[in-house]
Enzyme design. Sequence first.
Site, PDB file in Angstrom:
ATOM      1  N   ASP A  67       0.653  -1.587  -0.232  1.00 24.30           N
ATOM      2  CA  ASP A  67       0.392   0.021  -0.042  1.00 24.30           C
ATOM      3  C   ASP A  67       0.490   1.090   0.122  1.00 24.30           C
ATOM      4  O   ASP A  67       2.004   1.065   0.067  1.00 24.30           O
ATOM      5  CB  ASP A  67      -1.012   0.023   1.257  1.00 24.30           C
ATOM      6  N   GLY A  68       0.795   2.327  -0.237  1.00 25.96           N
ATOM      7  CA  GLY A  68       0.997   3.687  -0.735  1.00 25.96           C
ATOM      8  C   GLY A  68       1.520   3.757  -2.276  1.00 25.96           C
ATOM      9  O   GLY A  68       1.815   5.267  -2.234  1.00 25.96           O
ATOM     10  N   ASN A  69       1.061   3.503  -3.178  1.00 23.09           N
ATOM     11  CA  ASN A  69       1.454   3.535  -3.959  1.00 23.09           C
ATOM     12  C   ASN A  69       1.235   5.070  -4.481  1.00 23.09           C
ATOM     13  O   ASN A  69       1.928   6.050  -5.258  1.00 23.09           O
ATOM     14  CB  ASN A  69       1.338   2.990  -5.089  1.00 23.09           C
ATOM     15  N   ARG A 113       0.154   7.917  -2.873  1.00 20.19           N
ATOM     16  CA  ARG A 113       0.520   8.432  -1.946  1.00 20.19           C
ATOM     17  C   ARG A 113       2.159   8.942  -2.481  1.00 20.19           C
ATOM     18  O   ARG A 113       2.858   9.930  -2.446  1.00 20.19           O
ATOM     19  CB  ARG A 113       0.471   8.472  -0.371  1.00 20.19           C
ATOM     20  N   TRP A 114       3.410   8.224  -2.499  1.00 27.46           N
ATOM     21  CA  TRP A 114       4.254   8.391  -3.328  1.00 27.46           C
ATOM     22  C   TRP A 114       4.390   9.234  -4.607  1.00 27.46           C
ATOM     23  O   TRP A 114       5.074  10.186  -4.721  1.00 27.46           O
ATOM     24  CB  TRP A 114       4.844   6.529  -3.391  1.00 27.46           C
ATOM     25  N   ARG A 151      -1.437   8.669 -10.312  1.00 28.57           N
ATOM     26  CA  ARG A 151      -0.996   7.708  -9.156  1.00 28.57           C
ATOM     27  C   ARG A 151      -0.579   6.156  -9.856  1.00 28.57           C
ATOM     28  O   ARG A 151       0.495   5.809  -8.778  1.00 28.57           O
ATOM     29  CB  ARG A 151      -2.396   7.597  -8.411  1.00 28.57           C
ATOM     30  N   HIS A 199       2.107   3.083  -8.863  1.00 30.77           N
ATOM     31  CA  HIS A 199       2.129   1.203  -9.140  1.00 30.77           C
ATOM     32  C   HIS A 199       3.087   0.571  -9.642  1.00 30.77           C
ATOM     33  O   HIS A 199       3.926  -0.053  -9.889  1.00 30.77           O
ATOM     34  CB  HIS A 199       1.163   1.557  -9.549  1.00 30.77           C
ATOM     35  N   THR A 253     -12.009  -6.476  -3.690  1.00 24.50           N
ATOM     36  CA  THR A 253     -12.615  -6.181  -4.700  1.00 24.50           C
ATOM     37  C   THR A 253     -13.557  -5.272  -4.872  1.00 24.50           C
ATOM     38  O   THR A 253     -14.822  -4.127  -5.108  1.00 24.50           O
ATOM     39  CB  THR A 253     -13.733  -7.092  -3.643  1.00 24.50           C
ATOM     40  N   GLU A 254     -13.256  -4.259  -3.565  1.00 23.88           N
ATOM     41  CA  GLU A 254     -13.247  -2.633  -3.660  1.00 23.88           C
ATOM     42  C   GLU A 254     -12.490  -1.408  -4.088  1.00 23.88           C
ATOM     43  O   GLU A 254     -13.656  -0.038  -4.597  1.00 23.88           O
ATOM     44  CB  GLU A 254     -12.878  -2.251  -2.201  1.00 23.88           C
ATOM     45  N   ASN A 255     -11.376  -1.980  -4.897  1.00 21.31           N
ATOM     46  CA  ASN A 255     -10.687  -1.513  -5.705  1.00 21.31           C
ATOM     47  C   ASN A 255     -11.484  -1.181  -7.002  1.00 21.31           C
ATOM     48  O   ASN A 255     -11.102   0.292  -7.512  1.00 21.31           O
ATOM     49  CB  ASN A 255      -8.840  -1.540  -6.101  1.00 21.31           C
TER      50      ASN A 255
HETATM   51  C1  IPE Z   1      -5.662  -2.350  -0.358  1.00 19.81           C
HETATM   52  O1  IPE Z   1      -5.426  -1.061   0.337  1.00 19.81           O
HETATM   53  C2  IPE Z   1      -6.141  -2.711  -1.423  1.00 19.81           C
HETATM   54  C3  IPE Z   1      -4.756  -4.005  -1.782  1.00 19.81           C
HETATM   55  C4  IPE Z   1      -3.745  -3.079  -1.004  1.00 19.81           C
HETATM   56  C5  IPE Z   1      -4.961  -4.185  -2.924  1.00 19.81           C
HETATM   57  P1  IPE Z   1      -6.285   0.129  -0.166  1.00 19.81           P
HETATM   58  O2  IPE Z   1      -5.944   1.092  -0.181  1.00 19.81           O
HETATM   59  O3  IPE Z   1      -7.662   0.502  -1.187  1.00 19.81           O
HETATM   60  O4  IPE Z   1      -7.093   0.019   0.639  1.00 19.81           O
HETATM   61  P2  IPE Z   1      -7.887   1.593   1.433  1.00 19.81           P
HETATM   62  O5  IPE Z   1      -8.811   1.782   1.264  1.00 19.81           O
HETATM   63  O6  IPE Z   1      -7.217   2.237   2.256  1.00 19.81           O
HETATM   64  O7  IPE Z   1      -8.291   1.017   2.592  1.00 19.81           O
HETATM   65  C1  IPE Z   2      -1.980   0.097  -3.258  1.00 23.41           C
HETATM   66  O1  IPE Z   2      -1.044   1.364  -3.242  1.00 23.41           O
HETATM   67  C2  IPE Z   2      -2.395  -0.575  -4.214  1.00 23.41           C
HETATM   68  C3  IPE Z   2      -3.415  -0.467  -5.184  1.00 23.41           C
HETATM   69  C4  IPE Z   2      -4.285  -1.016  -3.665  1.00 23.41           C
HETATM   70  C5  IPE Z   2      -3.462  -1.070  -6.414  1.00 23.41           C
HETATM   71  P1  IPE Z   2      -2.556   2.284  -3.938  1.00 23.41           P
HETATM   72  O2  IPE Z   2      -2.328   2.572  -4.937  1.00 23.41           O
HETATM   73  O3  IPE Z   2      -3.768   1.950  -2.292  1.00 23.41           O
HETATM   74  O4  IPE Z   2      -2.050   3.699  -2.887  1.00 23.41           O
HETATM   75  P2  IPE Z   2      -2.073   4.627  -1.885  1.00 23.41           P
HETATM   76  O5  IPE Z   2      -3.160   3.457  -0.973  1.00 23.41           O
HETATM   77  O6  IPE Z   2      -3.567   5.404  -2.544  1.00 23.41           O
HETATM   78  O7  IPE Z   2      -1.239   5.675  -1.260  1.00 23.41           O
HETATM   79 MG    MG Z   3      -3.952   2.350  -0.441  1.00 22.84          MG
END
Ligand code: IPE
Ligand code: IPE
Ligand code: MG
Length: 243
Positions: free
Chosen positions: A18-20, A22-23, A31, A35, A64-66
Amino acid sequence: MSEIDTTRIPRHVAIILDGNGRWANARGLPRTAGHAQGEPVLFDVIEAALDLGIEWLTAYVFSTENWSRSPEEVAFLMEFNRDLLRRRRDDMNEWGIRIRFIGDRDDPRVPDALRTEIAEAEALTVANTRMNLVFAFNYGSRGEIATAAQELAARVAAGELLADDVDVDAVSRHLYASDMPDPDLLIRTSGERRLSNFLMWQSAYSELVFTDVLWPDFSRDVFADCIVEYQNRIRRFGGAEEA
Ligand code: IPE
Ligand code: IPE
Ligand code: MG
Protein backbone atom coordinates in the site's frame (compact mmCIF):
# COMPACT_ATOMS: atom_id res chain seq x y z
CA MET A 1 19.59 -4.21 9.70
CA SER A 2 19.03 -6.68 12.53
CA GLU A 3 19.74 -10.38 12.24
CA ILE A 4 17.17 -12.85 11.00
CA ASP A 5 17.05 -16.18 12.83
CA THR A 6 17.24 -18.58 9.88
CA THR A 7 15.83 -21.40 12.00
CA ARG A 8 12.53 -19.53 12.52
CA ILE A 9 11.56 -18.32 9.09
CA PRO A 10 7.79 -17.74 8.69
CA ARG A 11 6.28 -20.30 6.34
CA HIS A 12 3.74 -17.90 4.85
CA VAL A 13 4.18 -14.13 4.59
CA ALA A 14 1.27 -12.07 3.28
CA ILE A 15 1.72 -8.44 2.26
CA ILE A 16 -0.73 -5.58 1.74
CA LEU A 17 1.37 -3.46 -0.58
CA ASP A 18 0.00 0.00 0.00
CA GLY A 19 1.01 3.61 -0.51
CA ASN A 20 1.70 3.74 -4.25
CA GLY A 21 -0.65 6.65 -4.84
CA ARG A 22 0.74 8.70 -1.97
CA TRP A 23 4.30 8.02 -3.13
CA ALA A 24 3.40 9.40 -6.56
CA ASN A 25 1.37 12.35 -5.25
CA ALA A 26 4.29 13.45 -3.09
CA ARG A 27 6.35 13.76 -6.28
CA GLY A 28 3.67 15.48 -8.37
CA LEU A 29 3.28 12.31 -10.45
CA PRO A 30 0.08 10.50 -11.46
CA ARG A 31 -0.97 7.71 -9.07
CA THR A 32 -0.19 5.14 -11.75
CA ALA A 33 3.50 6.08 -11.61
CA GLY A 34 3.46 4.80 -8.04
CA HIS A 35 2.12 1.42 -9.14
CA ALA A 36 4.85 1.15 -11.77
CA GLN A 37 7.48 2.08 -9.18
CA GLY A 38 6.22 -0.74 -6.97
CA GLU A 39 7.02 -3.51 -9.44
CA PRO A 40 10.80 -3.79 -8.91
CA VAL A 41 10.15 -3.59 -5.16
CA LEU A 42 7.87 -6.62 -5.36
CA PHE A 43 10.51 -8.58 -7.25
CA ASP A 44 13.21 -7.56 -4.77
CA VAL A 45 11.00 -8.94 -2.00
CA ILE A 46 10.26 -12.11 -3.99
CA GLU A 47 14.00 -12.74 -4.39
CA ALA A 48 14.57 -12.09 -0.69
CA ALA A 49 11.77 -14.52 0.16
CA LEU A 50 13.37 -17.17 -2.07
CA ASP A 51 16.76 -16.60 -0.40
CA LEU A 52 15.19 -17.01 3.03
CA GLY A 53 13.32 -20.19 2.09
CA ILE A 54 9.85 -18.71 2.62
CA GLU A 55 7.39 -21.26 1.19
CA TRP A 56 4.38 -19.02 0.62
CA LEU A 57 4.31 -15.34 -0.28
CA THR A 58 0.97 -13.61 -0.88
CA ALA A 59 0.66 -10.12 -2.35
CA TYR A 60 -2.60 -8.14 -2.24
CA VAL A 61 -2.62 -6.42 -5.62
CA PHE A 62 -6.29 -5.55 -6.24
CA SER A 63 -9.23 -5.68 -3.85
CA THR A 64 -12.89 -6.14 -4.70
CA GLU A 65 -13.29 -2.56 -3.44
CA ASN A 66 -10.62 -1.15 -5.76
CA TRP A 67 -13.15 -1.05 -8.64
CA SER A 68 -14.36 2.20 -7.05
CA ARG A 69 -11.23 4.00 -8.26
CA SER A 70 -11.21 6.09 -11.42
CA PRO A 71 -11.76 4.14 -14.66
CA GLU A 72 -8.28 5.26 -15.77
CA GLU A 73 -6.58 3.86 -12.68
CA VAL A 74 -8.56 0.60 -12.85
CA ALA A 75 -7.73 0.17 -16.53
CA PHE A 76 -4.07 0.88 -15.82
CA LEU A 77 -3.96 -1.73 -13.06
CA MET A 78 -5.59 -4.40 -15.26
CA GLU A 79 -3.11 -3.78 -18.07
CA PHE A 80 -0.22 -3.46 -15.64
CA ASN A 81 -0.94 -6.84 -14.04
CA ARG A 82 -1.23 -8.51 -17.43
CA ASP A 83 1.99 -6.94 -18.67
CA LEU A 84 3.84 -7.81 -15.49
CA LEU A 85 2.82 -11.45 -15.74
CA ARG A 86 3.87 -11.66 -19.35
CA ARG A 87 7.25 -10.02 -18.79
CA ARG A 88 8.11 -11.79 -15.54
CA ARG A 89 6.55 -15.24 -15.73
CA ASP A 90 9.53 -16.96 -17.37
CA ASP A 91 11.92 -15.62 -14.73
CA MET A 92 9.58 -16.72 -11.97
CA ASN A 93 9.26 -20.12 -13.61
CA GLU A 94 13.05 -20.49 -13.76
CA TRP A 95 13.30 -19.55 -10.09
CA GLY A 96 11.00 -22.46 -9.23
CA ILE A 97 8.02 -20.31 -8.27
CA ARG A 98 4.48 -21.57 -8.57
CA ILE A 99 2.26 -18.62 -9.49
CA ARG A 100 -1.28 -18.67 -8.15
CA PHE A 101 -4.18 -16.27 -8.01
CA ILE A 102 -6.88 -15.99 -5.37
CA GLY A 103 -9.94 -13.84 -5.93
CA ASP A 104 -12.80 -13.59 -8.37
CA ARG A 105 -11.09 -13.82 -11.74
CA ASP A 106 -14.39 -14.71 -13.42
CA ASP A 107 -15.85 -11.28 -12.68
CA PRO A 108 -16.93 -9.88 -16.07
CA ARG A 109 -15.09 -6.64 -15.25
CA VAL A 110 -11.77 -8.52 -15.44
CA PRO A 111 -10.47 -8.20 -19.02
CA ASP A 112 -10.34 -11.51 -20.91
CA ALA A 113 -6.72 -10.90 -21.84
CA LEU A 114 -5.75 -10.74 -18.17
CA ARG A 115 -7.84 -13.82 -17.33
CA THR A 116 -5.96 -15.70 -20.05
CA GLU A 117 -2.57 -14.43 -18.84
CA ILE A 118 -3.40 -15.58 -15.30
CA ALA A 119 -4.37 -19.06 -16.50
CA GLU A 120 -1.20 -19.33 -18.59
CA ALA A 121 1.09 -18.24 -15.76
CA GLU A 122 -0.56 -20.72 -13.40
CA ALA A 123 -0.32 -23.55 -15.94
CA LEU A 124 3.31 -22.77 -16.82
CA THR A 125 4.43 -22.91 -13.18
CA VAL A 126 2.04 -25.53 -11.79
CA ALA A 127 4.76 -28.12 -11.13
CA ASN A 128 7.13 -25.73 -9.34
CA THR A 129 7.69 -26.37 -5.65
CA ARG A 130 10.28 -23.88 -4.39
CA MET A 131 7.79 -21.20 -3.43
CA ASN A 132 4.10 -20.45 -3.92
CA LEU A 133 3.60 -16.85 -4.98
CA VAL A 134 -0.04 -15.95 -4.51
CA PHE A 135 -1.53 -12.83 -6.06
CA ALA A 136 -4.70 -11.73 -4.28
CA PHE A 137 -6.43 -10.12 -7.23
CA ASN A 138 -10.05 -8.97 -7.27
CA TYR A 139 -9.91 -10.46 -3.81
CA GLY A 140 -12.10 -9.75 -0.80
CA SER A 141 -12.37 -11.85 2.33
CA ARG A 142 -16.07 -11.33 2.89
CA GLY A 143 -16.88 -12.42 -0.65
CA GLU A 144 -14.57 -15.43 -0.29
CA ILE A 145 -16.25 -16.55 2.94
CA ALA A 146 -19.77 -15.87 1.58
CA THR A 147 -18.98 -17.96 -1.52
CA ALA A 148 -17.71 -20.78 0.69
CA ALA A 149 -20.97 -20.60 2.67
CA GLN A 150 -22.99 -20.73 -0.57
CA GLU A 151 -21.09 -23.78 -1.81
CA LEU A 152 -21.52 -25.57 1.50
CA ALA A 153 -25.23 -24.71 1.62
CA ALA A 154 -25.64 -26.09 -1.90
CA ARG A 155 -23.91 -29.31 -0.89
CA VAL A 156 -26.16 -29.64 2.16
CA ALA A 157 -29.23 -29.00 -0.01
CA ALA A 158 -28.06 -31.67 -2.44
CA GLY A 159 -27.72 -34.14 0.42
CA GLU A 160 -23.96 -34.48 -0.02
CA LEU A 161 -23.13 -33.02 3.35
CA LEU A 162 -24.77 -32.78 6.77
CA ALA A 163 -25.33 -29.33 8.27
CA ASP A 164 -23.36 -30.56 11.29
CA ASP A 165 -20.34 -31.14 9.05
CA VAL A 166 -20.12 -27.45 8.18
CA ASP A 167 -17.27 -26.79 10.58
CA VAL A 168 -14.09 -24.70 10.50
CA ASP A 169 -12.24 -27.24 8.36
CA ALA A 170 -15.11 -27.44 5.86
CA VAL A 171 -15.14 -23.67 5.44
CA SER A 172 -11.33 -23.62 5.03
CA ARG A 173 -11.57 -26.25 2.32
CA HIS A 174 -13.96 -24.02 0.35
CA LEU A 175 -11.73 -20.94 0.31
CA TYR A 176 -9.88 -19.98 -2.89
CA ALA A 177 -6.68 -21.90 -2.08
CA SER A 178 -7.63 -24.71 0.26
CA ASP A 179 -4.03 -25.92 0.55
CA MET A 180 -2.66 -22.50 1.52
CA PRO A 181 -1.40 -22.42 5.12
CA ASP A 182 -2.52 -19.47 7.24
CA PRO A 183 -0.11 -16.52 7.08
CA ASP A 184 2.36 -16.49 9.96
CA LEU A 185 3.23 -12.88 9.25
CA LEU A 186 1.02 -10.23 7.64
CA ILE A 187 2.74 -6.98 6.65
CA ARG A 188 1.03 -3.75 5.63
CA THR A 189 3.01 -0.81 4.30
CA SER A 190 2.16 2.92 4.20
CA GLY A 191 1.12 3.41 7.83
CA GLU A 192 -2.47 2.19 7.47
CA ARG A 193 -3.41 -0.22 10.23
CA ARG A 194 -6.30 -2.21 8.87
CA LEU A 195 -6.93 -5.38 6.88
CA SER A 196 -9.09 -3.83 4.12
CA ASN A 197 -10.87 -7.15 3.51
CA PHE A 198 -7.65 -9.17 3.18
CA LEU A 199 -7.38 -12.78 4.45
CA MET A 200 -9.64 -12.12 7.43
CA TRP A 201 -10.39 -15.79 8.02
CA GLN A 202 -6.81 -16.93 7.43
CA SER A 203 -5.14 -14.25 9.58
CA ALA A 204 -6.95 -15.16 12.80
CA TYR A 205 -3.57 -15.86 14.45
CA SER A 206 -1.18 -14.08 12.11
CA GLU A 207 1.35 -11.67 13.52
CA LEU A 208 0.54 -8.23 12.11
CA VAL A 209 3.44 -5.91 11.28
CA PHE A 210 2.75 -2.36 10.14
CA THR A 211 5.40 -0.13 8.64
CA ASP A 212 5.08 3.53 7.67
CA VAL A 213 7.24 2.93 4.59
CA LEU A 214 5.28 3.43 1.37
CA TRP A 215 5.36 0.39 -0.92
CA PRO A 216 7.59 2.00 -3.62
CA ASP A 217 10.15 2.75 -0.86
CA PHE A 218 9.94 -0.78 0.58
CA SER A 219 12.96 -3.04 0.07
CA ARG A 220 14.44 -6.38 1.03
CA ASP A 221 16.04 -4.62 4.02
CA VAL A 222 12.70 -3.34 5.35
CA PHE A 223 11.28 -6.80 4.65
CA ALA A 224 14.07 -8.27 6.78
CA ASP A 225 13.22 -5.82 9.59
CA CYS A 226 9.58 -7.00 9.43
CA ILE A 227 10.72 -10.61 9.77
CA VAL A 228 12.90 -9.74 12.75
CA GLU A 229 9.91 -8.00 14.36
CA TYR A 230 7.86 -11.15 13.74
CA GLN A 231 10.59 -13.27 15.33
CA ASN A 232 10.51 -11.09 18.44
CA ARG A 233 6.81 -11.80 18.99
CA ILE A 234 5.54 -14.57 21.24
CA ARG A 235 2.81 -16.55 19.54
CA ARG A 236 0.43 -18.07 22.04
CA PHE A 237 -2.52 -19.26 19.96
CA GLY A 238 -4.65 -18.87 23.06
CA GLY A 239 -2.30 -20.90 25.23
CA ALA A 240 -0.23 -19.73 28.19
CA GLU A 241 3.50 -19.43 28.68
CA GLU A 242 5.33 -21.49 31.29
CA ALA A 243 6.05 -19.42 34.43
C1 IPE B 1 -5.87 -2.53 0.03
O1 IPE B 1 -5.40 -1.23 -0.10
C2 IPE B 1 -5.88 -3.20 -1.30
C3 IPE B 1 -4.57 -3.45 -1.91
C4 IPE B 1 -3.40 -3.14 -1.38
C5 IPE B 1 -4.59 -4.12 -3.17
P1 IPE B 1 -6.40 0.01 -0.29
O2 IPE B 1 -5.53 1.19 -0.48
O3 IPE B 1 -7.38 -0.29 -1.34
O4 IPE B 1 -7.13 0.05 1.12
P2 IPE B 1 -7.90 1.21 1.87
O5 IPE B 1 -8.90 1.77 0.91
O6 IPE B 1 -6.90 2.24 2.26
O7 IPE B 1 -8.50 0.55 3.07
C1 IPE C 1 -1.67 0.12 -3.21
O1 IPE C 1 -1.41 1.48 -3.30
C2 IPE C 1 -1.88 -0.53 -4.55
C3 IPE C 1 -3.28 -0.86 -4.85
C4 IPE C 1 -4.28 -0.74 -4.04
C5 IPE C 1 -3.54 -1.36 -6.18
P1 IPE C 1 -2.58 2.54 -3.35
O2 IPE C 1 -2.94 2.76 -4.78
O3 IPE C 1 -3.68 2.14 -2.46
O4 IPE C 1 -1.85 3.83 -2.79
P2 IPE C 1 -2.43 4.87 -1.73
O5 IPE C 1 -2.87 4.07 -0.54
O6 IPE C 1 -3.54 5.59 -2.40
O7 IPE C 1 -1.26 5.74 -1.42
MG1 MG D 1 -4.05 2.42 -0.50
